[in-house]
Design a protein around this motif. Structure first.
Motif, PDB file in Angstrom:
ATOM      1  N   TYR A  38     -43.493  29.849 -29.337  1.00  0.00           N
ATOM      2  CA  TYR A  38     -43.633  31.285 -29.571  1.00  0.00           C
ATOM      3  C   TYR A  38     -44.169  31.931 -28.307  1.00  0.00           C
ATOM      4  O   TYR A  38     -45.107  31.422 -27.687  1.00  0.00           O
ATOM      5  CB  TYR A  38     -44.588  31.565 -30.737  1.00  0.00           C
ATOM      6  N   PHE A  39     -43.552  33.047 -27.893  1.00  0.00           N
ATOM      7  CA  PHE A  39     -44.057  33.766 -26.728  1.00  0.00           C
ATOM      8  C   PHE A  39     -44.144  35.248 -27.029  1.00  0.00           C
ATOM      9  O   PHE A  39     -43.470  35.783 -27.911  1.00  0.00           O
ATOM     10  CB  PHE A  39     -43.194  33.516 -25.483  1.00  0.00           C
ATOM     11  N   ILE A  40     -45.006  35.924 -26.262  1.00  0.00           N
ATOM     12  CA  ILE A  40     -45.114  37.376 -26.334  1.00  0.00           C
ATOM     13  C   ILE A  40     -44.953  37.962 -24.942  1.00  0.00           C
ATOM     14  O   ILE A  40     -45.350  37.363 -23.941  1.00  0.00           O
ATOM     15  CB  ILE A  40     -46.450  37.837 -26.960  1.00  0.00           C
ATOM     16  N   MET A  41     -44.343  39.136 -24.911  1.00  0.00           N
ATOM     17  CA  MET A  41     -44.228  39.925 -23.696  1.00  0.00           C
ATOM     18  C   MET A  41     -44.805  41.306 -23.995  1.00  0.00           C
ATOM     19  O   MET A  41     -45.071  41.632 -25.160  1.00  0.00           O
ATOM     20  CB  MET A  41     -42.769  40.031 -23.244  1.00  0.00           C
ATOM     21  N   GLY A  42     -45.005  42.123 -22.974  1.00  0.00           N
ATOM     22  CA  GLY A  42     -45.562  43.447 -23.202  1.00  0.00           C
ATOM     23  C   GLY A  42     -45.271  44.395 -22.067  1.00  0.00           C
ATOM     24  O   GLY A  42     -45.214  43.980 -20.908  1.00  0.00           O
ATOM     25  N   ARG A  43     -45.105  45.666 -22.414  1.00  0.00           N
ATOM     26  CA  ARG A  43     -44.886  46.709 -21.394  1.00  0.00           C
ATOM     27  C   ARG A  43     -46.110  47.600 -21.217  1.00  0.00           C
ATOM     28  O   ARG A  43     -46.384  48.070 -20.122  1.00  0.00           O
ATOM     29  CB  ARG A  43     -43.680  47.571 -21.771  1.00  0.00           C
ATOM     30  N   SER A  44     -46.833  47.862 -22.303  1.00  0.00           N
ATOM     31  CA  SER A  44     -48.000  48.754 -22.235  1.00  0.00           C
ATOM     32  C   SER A  44     -49.258  47.968 -21.885  1.00  0.00           C
ATOM     33  O   SER A  44     -49.327  46.741 -22.060  1.00  0.00           O
ATOM     34  CB  SER A  44     -48.204  49.445 -23.579  1.00  0.00           C
ATOM     35  N   ASP A  45     -50.273  48.678 -21.413  1.00  0.00           N
ATOM     36  CA  ASP A  45     -51.553  48.032 -21.106  1.00  0.00           C
ATOM     37  C   ASP A  45     -52.140  47.401 -22.358  1.00  0.00           C
ATOM     38  O   ASP A  45     -52.741  46.313 -22.304  1.00  0.00           O
ATOM     39  CB  ASP A  45     -52.538  49.055 -20.534  1.00  0.00           C
ATOM     40  N   ASN A  46     -51.980  48.049 -23.510  1.00  0.00           N
ATOM     41  CA  ASN A  46     -52.521  47.529 -24.763  1.00  0.00           C
ATOM     42  C   ASN A  46     -51.864  46.193 -25.121  1.00  0.00           C
ATOM     43  O   ASN A  46     -52.544  45.252 -25.534  1.00  0.00           O
ATOM     44  CB  ASN A  46     -52.295  48.554 -25.882  1.00  0.00           C
TER      45      ASN A  46
END
Length: 239
Positions: A38-46
């Motif tokens: 399982y992986f997560i990515m993110g665009r926002s600082d939050n």
């Protein structure tokens, strides 16, 4: 078109800036190990202000810097839990929905029937979930995606895919096709991907394939089908 073709995971996602959150389940080529990733990515600082941590036998997302958290509602959750002979992995608090549903005698899909996509219009991020069921030296697995039926988020479409475990084969589902505004939702069946016997090599291959700017955390777990022994690894961009 070869509908039974198996993709190389590195070739499949390298160069794609944003596949979002992803779940991969399969069996090693030698047939001895179950794979859960399982992986997560993110665009926002939050979104980017997160790490994976293991606690009390479960995997959680937690803030890297608690003082910078703006809205924890969709980013902080238990991502992986075990119930009896079943291993649950999801991209949100529906991990607990499945866990409680199993305790109440419900099936994977029955438990998820009470949930829908995330309330984050206009993206309406899909909820993706997986469950491995172990028994008699082998396992089966299911993958689910709950997504909006239209651009307005007027209702939820629910899809569940069930698989026998086959050596060398994994199935990969993720929240988005790529980056965009709004983000385009994953389409079609989970993608067929090759697996590796070496857990560390597989984790490195997957981590290196994820966009360096947007990747946040990765968890990979190998379960020995003969003994039940677990090996796992966590890669966090924030350390």
């Amino acid at each position: 078109m070869d509908i039974y073709g198996i993709h190389d995971i590195k070739a499949l996602i390298t160069g794609n800036p944003y596949v979002g959150r992803g779940i991969l389940v399969g069996k090693t080529p030698d047939g001895t190990q179950a794979i859960t990733a399982y992986f997560i990515m993110g665009r926002s600082d939050n979104s980017r202000n997160r790490v994976f941590v293991k606690r009390d036998g479960a995997l959680y997302t937690e803030p890297f810097d608690p003082s910078r958290v703006k809205d924890p509602s969709l980013i902080i959750y238990a991502a992986l839990r075990q119930y009896e002979n079943k291993l649950i992995v999801t991209n949100g608090d529906q991990t607990d929905t499945v866990y409680q549903g199993l305790r109440a005698g419900k099936s994977f899909s029955e438990a998820l029937s009470s949930r829908c996509f995330e309330p984050d219009g206009p993206n309406f991020t899909p909820r993706i979930s997986g469950m491995l069921t172990f028994g008699a030296g082998d396992f089966t697995y299911e993958l689910s995606i709950l997504k909006s039926v239209d651009a307005e988020g007027s209702d939820c479409a629910r899809y569940t895919f069930s698989y026998p475990a086959k050596a060398g084969l994994g199935h990969f589902i993720h929240t988005y096709v790529t980056d965009g505004n709004p983000l385009p939702t994953f389409q079609g069946e989970p993608e067929r991907v090759r697996t590796l016997d070496d857990m560390d090599a597989f984790a490195k291959t997957l981590w290196d394939a994820l966009d360096e700017n947007n990747r946040i955390s990765l968890y990979v777990r190998y379960t020995d089908l003969a003994t039940g022994a677990v090996r796992d690894t966590i890669l966090n961009k924030n350390r």
